[in-house]
Design a protein around this motif. Structure first.
Motif, short mmCIF file in Angstrom:
data_model
loop_
_atom_site.label_atom_id
_atom_site.label_comp_id
_atom_site.label_asym_id
_atom_site.label_seq_id
_atom_site.Cartn_x
_atom_site.Cartn_y
_atom_site.Cartn_z
N TYR A 1 5.01 11.48 -9.19
CA TYR A 1 5.20 13.18 -8.90
C TYR A 1 5.49 13.32 -7.67
CZ TYR A 1 3.80 18.12 -9.98
OH TYR A 1 3.86 19.31 -9.84
N LEU B 1 6.44 17.85 -17.05
CA LEU B 1 6.50 17.05 -17.37
C LEU B 1 4.96 15.95 -18.15
CD1 LEU B 1 5.67 14.56 -15.31
CD2 LEU B 1 3.05 15.37 -14.09
N ALA C 1 9.34 12.41 -13.67
CA ALA C 1 8.04 12.99 -12.96
C ALA C 1 9.03 13.09 -11.48
CB ALA C 1 7.55 11.38 -12.90
N TYR D 1 6.61 12.92 -20.17
CA TYR D 1 5.24 12.40 -20.83
C TYR D 1 5.42 12.28 -21.63
CZ TYR D 1 1.03 9.33 -20.41
OH TYR D 1 -0.05 8.60 -20.47
#
Length: 231
Positions: A42, A21, A108, A25
């Motif tokens: 998420y 993640l 996510a 990101y």
């Protein structure tokens, strides 16, 4: 191997999802999304695992074939579940304002589902032996967990493109992206299924499919980032 506390194992099992993640990101280097919204998506990905599991379990009562379940049903249900999270809860949000956002939010949601799935696999393996649990953790951290994000990045990129395309073209773009993600997911599962039967399936999995997924994801990310720079 020395026994390990289940809580420690739980944290370790969540680690790969959190790491990937963080990775996706930070690929959005020009205009990162709000961290709170990323965490929300998420966690919604974690929650969608439950209806996904229910649907798969119900269909599994009707279809006895593990091959059909793994190669056709699971990819369709899981990708659609992750897609629903992003489409329903963030697609129309003002923060979703560029194609790269589709990739990040898709990753996510996917990693939320993958994280809970990983916990279940690792804890189940731990019941057999700590060694098996760590082997499962290592293999899934490299392959299965990021693969969920790679599959979903395909329809995520399609969502991102569609949002900034003429309205009449949007359904087709989204459908093709979602269908391709499901096909890639199914191919991944098929090769895993065949790896115990056909030796070259593992070779194709490691040397063709996995690199191909990363090449496709990086290609989509590059195109999305170029779009950002032209704004």
């Amino acid at each position: 191997m020395v026994a390990i506390e289940p809580l420690v194992l739980l944290v370790l099992a969540l680690g790969p999802g959190v790491f990937w993640l963080w990775y996706f990101y930070h690929r959005d280097k020009y205009e990162p999304e709000p961290a709170a919204l990323i965490v929300k998506v998420y966690l919604l990905g974690v929650l969608v695992t439950f209806p996904v599991a229910f649907v798969e379990g119900f269909v599994g009562l009707l279809i006895a074939s593990p091959l059909i379940m793994g190669v056709i049903i699971a990819p369709i249900v899981e990708e659609y579940g992750k897609f629903t999270v992003v489409y329903r809860f963030v697609y129309r949000d003002a923060e979703f304002d560029e194609p790269m956002d589709g990739i990040v939010y898709a990753a996510a949601a996917a990693l939320g589902l993958a994280s809970l799935e990983n916990v279940l696999y690792v804890l189940t393996a731990y019941v057999t032996s700590p060694t098996l649990a760590f082997e499962t953790l290592a293999i899934r951290a490299i392959f299965s967990v990021p693969a969920h994000a790679l599959f979903s990045s395909v329809w995520g990129y399609a969502l991102g493109r569609a949002k900034f395309t003429a309205a009449e073209r949007r359904p087709g773009i989204i459908f093709r992206g979602l269908a391709l993600a499901m096909m890639l997911h199914g191919t991944f599962n098929l090769l895993l299924f065949l790896s115990d039967i056909v030796a070259y399936a593992t070779v194709i999995f490691v040397l063709v499919l996995i690199p191909g997924l990363w090449i496709l994801a990086n290609r989509n990310i590059r195109i999305a980032l170029r779009w950002q720079r032209r704004r």
